[in-house]
Design a protein around this motif. Structure first.
Motif, PDB file in Angstrom:
ATOM      1  N   TRP A  98     -10.254  -8.102   4.140  1.00  0.00           N
ATOM      2  CA  TRP A  98      -8.997  -7.405   4.396  1.00  0.00           C
ATOM      3  C   TRP A  98      -9.022  -6.844   5.814  1.00  0.00           C
ATOM      4  O   TRP A  98     -10.034  -6.814   6.482  1.00  0.00           O
ATOM      5  CB  TRP A  98      -8.767  -6.305   3.355  1.00  0.00           C
ATOM      6  CG  TRP A  98      -9.786  -5.198   3.342  1.00  0.00           C
ATOM      7  CD1 TRP A  98      -9.766  -4.039   4.069  1.00  0.00           C
ATOM      8  CD2 TRP A  98     -10.979  -5.131   2.549  1.00  0.00           C
ATOM      9  NE1 TRP A  98     -10.862  -3.265   3.789  1.00  0.00           N
ATOM     10  CE2 TRP A  98     -11.625  -3.909   2.849  1.00  0.00           C
ATOM     11  CE3 TRP A  98     -11.565  -5.973   1.607  1.00  0.00           C
ATOM     12  CZ2 TRP A  98     -12.818  -3.514   2.249  1.00  0.00           C
ATOM     13  CZ3 TRP A  98     -12.764  -5.585   0.995  1.00  0.00           C
ATOM     14  CH2 TRP A  98     -13.378  -4.377   1.325  1.00  0.00           C
ATOM     15  N   TRP A 109      -7.539  -1.386  -1.028  1.00  0.00           N
ATOM     16  CA  TRP A 109      -8.243  -1.021  -2.267  1.00  0.00           C
ATOM     17  C   TRP A 109      -8.465  -2.237  -3.168  1.00  0.00           C
ATOM     18  O   TRP A 109      -9.420  -2.268  -3.936  1.00  0.00           O
ATOM     19  CB  TRP A 109      -7.529   0.088  -3.028  1.00  0.00           C
ATOM     20  CG  TRP A 109      -6.093  -0.130  -3.447  1.00  0.00           C
ATOM     21  CD1 TRP A 109      -4.989   0.444  -2.908  1.00  0.00           C
ATOM     22  CD2 TRP A 109      -5.619  -0.966  -4.529  1.00  0.00           C
ATOM     23  NE1 TRP A 109      -3.846   0.021  -3.553  1.00  0.00           N
ATOM     24  CE2 TRP A 109      -4.199  -0.832  -4.569  1.00  0.00           C
ATOM     25  CE3 TRP A 109      -6.230  -1.787  -5.468  1.00  0.00           C
ATOM     26  CZ2 TRP A 109      -3.400  -1.508  -5.496  1.00  0.00           C
ATOM     27  CZ3 TRP A 109      -5.439  -2.467  -6.382  1.00  0.00           C
ATOM     28  CH2 TRP A 109      -4.055  -2.326  -6.401  1.00  0.00           C
ATOM     29  N   MET A 110      -7.601  -3.254  -3.074  1.00  0.00           N
ATOM     30  CA  MET A 110      -7.793  -4.407  -3.954  1.00  0.00           C
ATOM     31  C   MET A 110      -9.044  -5.188  -3.552  1.00  0.00           C
ATOM     32  O   MET A 110      -9.874  -5.542  -4.392  1.00  0.00           O
ATOM     33  CB  MET A 110      -6.572  -5.330  -3.938  1.00  0.00           C
ATOM     34  CG  MET A 110      -6.708  -6.480  -4.942  1.00  0.00           C
ATOM     35  SD  MET A 110      -5.285  -7.590  -5.010  1.00  0.00           S
ATOM     36  CE  MET A 110      -4.022  -6.480  -5.603  1.00  0.00           C
ATOM     37  N   SER A 152       0.820  -1.217   0.000  1.00  0.00           N
ATOM     38  CA  SER A 152       0.000   0.000   0.000  1.00  0.00           C
ATOM     39  C   SER A 152       0.851   1.263   0.000  1.00  0.00           C
ATOM     40  O   SER A 152       0.387   2.331  -0.419  1.00  0.00           O
ATOM     41  CB  SER A 152      -0.948   0.005   1.198  1.00  0.00           C
ATOM     42  OG  SER A 152      -0.239   0.025   2.415  1.00  0.00           O
ATOM     43  N   ALA A 189     -11.572  -4.047  -1.844  1.00  0.00           N
ATOM     44  CA  ALA A 189     -12.752  -3.203  -2.015  1.00  0.00           C
ATOM     45  C   ALA A 189     -13.178  -3.105  -3.477  1.00  0.00           C
ATOM     46  O   ALA A 189     -14.374  -3.150  -3.791  1.00  0.00           O
ATOM     47  CB  ALA A 189     -12.469  -1.806  -1.455  1.00  0.00           C
ATOM     48  N   ARG A 190     -12.205  -2.986  -4.376  1.00  0.00           N
ATOM     49  CA  ARG A 190     -12.521  -2.847  -5.800  1.00  0.00           C
ATOM     50  C   ARG A 190     -12.685  -4.199  -6.489  1.00  0.00           C
ATOM     51  O   ARG A 190     -13.390  -4.308  -7.500  1.00  0.00           O
ATOM     52  CB  ARG A 190     -11.423  -2.053  -6.502  1.00  0.00           C
ATOM     53  CG  ARG A 190     -11.404  -0.571  -6.167  1.00  0.00           C
ATOM     54  CD  ARG A 190     -10.163   0.103  -6.755  1.00  0.00           C
ATOM     55  NE  ARG A 190     -10.194   1.549  -6.653  1.00  0.00           N
ATOM     56  CZ  ARG A 190      -9.864   2.230  -5.565  1.00  0.00           C
ATOM     57  NH1 ARG A 190      -9.492   1.567  -4.466  1.00  0.00           N
ATOM     58  NH2 ARG A 190      -9.910   3.545  -5.545  1.00  0.00           N
ATOM     59  N   ARG A 213      -2.788   3.513  -4.701  1.00  0.00           N
ATOM     60  CA  ARG A 213      -4.046   3.308  -5.420  1.00  0.00           C
ATOM     61  C   ARG A 213      -3.720   2.548  -6.687  1.00  0.00           C
ATOM     62  O   ARG A 213      -2.546   2.513  -7.108  1.00  0.00           O
ATOM     63  CB  ARG A 213      -4.751   4.630  -5.703  1.00  0.00           C
ATOM     64  CG  ARG A 213      -3.981   5.602  -6.585  1.00  0.00           C
ATOM     65  CD  ARG A 213      -4.513   7.010  -6.488  1.00  0.00           C
ATOM     66  NE  ARG A 213      -4.419   7.506  -5.119  1.00  0.00           N
ATOM     67  CZ  ARG A 213      -3.292   8.060  -4.630  1.00  0.00           C
ATOM     68  NH1 ARG A 213      -2.196   8.158  -5.371  1.00  0.00           N
ATOM     69  NH2 ARG A 213      -3.263   8.482  -3.398  1.00  0.00           N
ATOM     70  N   PRO A 214      -4.696   1.915  -7.321  1.00  0.00           N
ATOM     71  CA  PRO A 214      -4.391   1.041  -8.458  1.00  0.00           C
ATOM     72  C   PRO A 214      -3.566   1.734  -9.541  1.00  0.00           C
ATOM     73  O   PRO A 214      -3.940   2.798 -10.050  1.00  0.00           O
ATOM     74  CB  PRO A 214      -5.778   0.660  -8.992  1.00  0.00           C
ATOM     75  CG  PRO A 214      -6.680   0.785  -7.809  1.00  0.00           C
ATOM     76  CD  PRO A 214      -6.143   1.924  -7.005  1.00  0.00           C
TER      77      PRO A 214
END
Length: 459
Positions: free
Chosen positions: A111, A91-92, A51, A94-95, A56-57
């Motif tokens: 997570w 974020w992984m 992270s 969540a998305r 962010r991606p």
């Protein structure tokens, strides 16, 4: 194939995980000065920094790691650079919730901790490969780089639908046909015959005992699926740095990985060892894991993690008595280790492992733990020219087989009172107490070099 000796150059490596992203940058120069005072010549960077590196991606933040790599180079400390793929960012999940593992009941593992990834997930593998590629491109030519450390303690399991699809592909490759699979699994029993591949699922929770052939193949598959994740990242860094050795740290005597198969894919075999300081047989356990890892490596190996003092995950976490850290460290060297490392350099002030000791704990440089670390560093510096790269000649081999272990753990066996790992440990203890140099082998190995072979509990 690059080796550990290529990196050590006649020295014993000494150091540990360094997680400076947890601290303000003004601490970094103090850390390096204390490392030099302690004789540290190697640090592992980036193990849990996904992270931080990819906030962010697709974004990349390498500036802090650039400064650390340069700092280590200017002070002569080598870097074992990790791919941070053991702990995907929030974020992984969540998305891409399809990257999250599911347990045997179909419940999502969320997570908020670590290892929250499905090894079969194409999305997880794509993100992991992309970050590994960028790390290799950026640091493959850096003069501080000594070794690659892929992921960390591969131990996740998953029973999701994507895992099911991967499992079926694996079964096709293993058995070739449904008839062969039905014969192998004995599906005539309890009307379990499969008529199409799509009917086969991971061995999830069932009404009663599950098919033992299916469960055993799933254990084999899970080890192989994790190994695919490792080799994918390994191949990326090898392409950029063919002369830099690659490793991934095993957990000691853990049933989830067939370490014999994994060792064949590693340039350097490494392990984490955490004996309980209150265990009267802790020294034998330390020796056994050293013997097992040396046998898997076929020579020198790396003690990637140990504790300088107490850990944080036992019911009661006792400190190591004075001198025990030094004793067990030197014992590992005697059993073939060419690197003595710790989790971690500086004890954390926050997070789940804040009570896990570090080489530099909260007592600081005047504390007992750091003073002991300095003595161990001095010992290893003196010993290195004489023992680094040396070989241990074993007279006895203990046969140890993951297939037997997995089969022995199933329901419906002759006795639940027998514990495979404890049987192996008891036999090793008898040999160790008899001062017999002992290694490990698996069925199928050439055993002609040994004076005696012990077969504790083959299924």
């Amino acid at each position: 194939m690059p080796s550990l000796n290529d990196s050590t150059r006649g020295r014993l490596l000494f150091g540990g995980d360094y997680n400076p992203e947890q601290w303000p940058q003004e601490i970094w120069s103090e850390d390096v000065a204390l490392m030099k005072a302690a004789g540290v010549n190697s640090v592992t960077l980036g193990v849990f920094s996904w992270s931080k590196l990819e906030p962010r991606p697709g974004a990349r933040d390498f500036g802090w790691l650039d400064r650390l790599m340069d700092l280590m180079e200017t002070t002569g400390i080598g870097v074992v650079l990790a791919t941070p793929t053991a702990s995907p960012p929030p974020w992984m999940g969540a998305r891409h919730p399809e990257t999250l593992p599911r347990d045997e009941d179909g419940r999502t593992v969320w997570w908020g901790s670590r290892q929250q990834f499905c090894p079969s997930s194409p999305v997880y593998r794509t993100y992991a490969a992309a970050l590994t590629e960028d790390l290799a491109l950026r640091y493959g030519g850096h003069p501080a780089l000594r070794m690659w450390h892929i992921n960390n303690e591969y131990c996740t399991h998953c029973w999701c639908d994507e895992t099911g699809r991967h499992f079926r592909r694996w079964l096709r490759a293993r058995h070739g046909s449904l008839d062969a699979l039905n014969e192998s699994w004995g599906t005539a029993f309890w009307s379990q015959r499969y008529d199409s591949w799509e009917e086969i699922i991971p061995p999830r929770r069932a009404q009663y005992m599950r098919n033992p052939g299916q469960v055993l193949d799933f254990r084999r598959f899970t080890s192989d699926a994790l190994l695919e994740c490792y080799t994918a990242e390994r191949d990326i860094v090898r392409r950029h740095t063919p002369h830099t050795p690659v490793t991934s740290n095993f957990m000691p005597l853990w049933s989830g990985q067939d370490a014999w198969r994994w060792a064949e894919e590693e340039d350097v075999v490494s392990v984490d060892i955490y004996p309980d300081p209150r265990d009267e047989h802790g020294g034998q356990y330390n020796a056994m894991i050293g013997d097992m890892t040396r046998s898997q490596a076929g020579g020198p190996w790396v003690l990637m993690e140990q504790a300088a003092g107490p850990v944080n995950w036992r019911g009661v976490n006792h400190p190591k008595p004075r001198g025990l850290n030094r004793l067990w460290s030197l014992q590992s060297v005697a059993h073939g280790a060419d690197a003595i490392c710790y989790f971690q350099w500086r004890q954390s002030r926050q997070g789940a492992e804040k009570f896990h000791s570090g080489m530099l704990n909260h007592a600081g440089e005047q504390g007992r733990i750091f003073q002991e670390i300095k003595r161990i560093g001095a010992d290893l510096a003196l010993l290195g020219p004489y023992v680094a790269g040396g070989r241990v000649r074993d007279e006895v081999a203990v046969l140890h087989d993951w297939d037997s272990w997995w089969a022995d753990q199933q329901d419906g066996r002759l006795s639940s009172c027998l514990d495979y790992a404890e049987i192996v440990r008891a036999w090793h203890r008898a040999l160790w107490e008899s001062n017999l140099p002992t290694g490990f082998a698996r069925p199928g190995h050439d055993l002609s070099a040994y004076r005696m072979v012990v077969v504790p509990h083959l299924y």
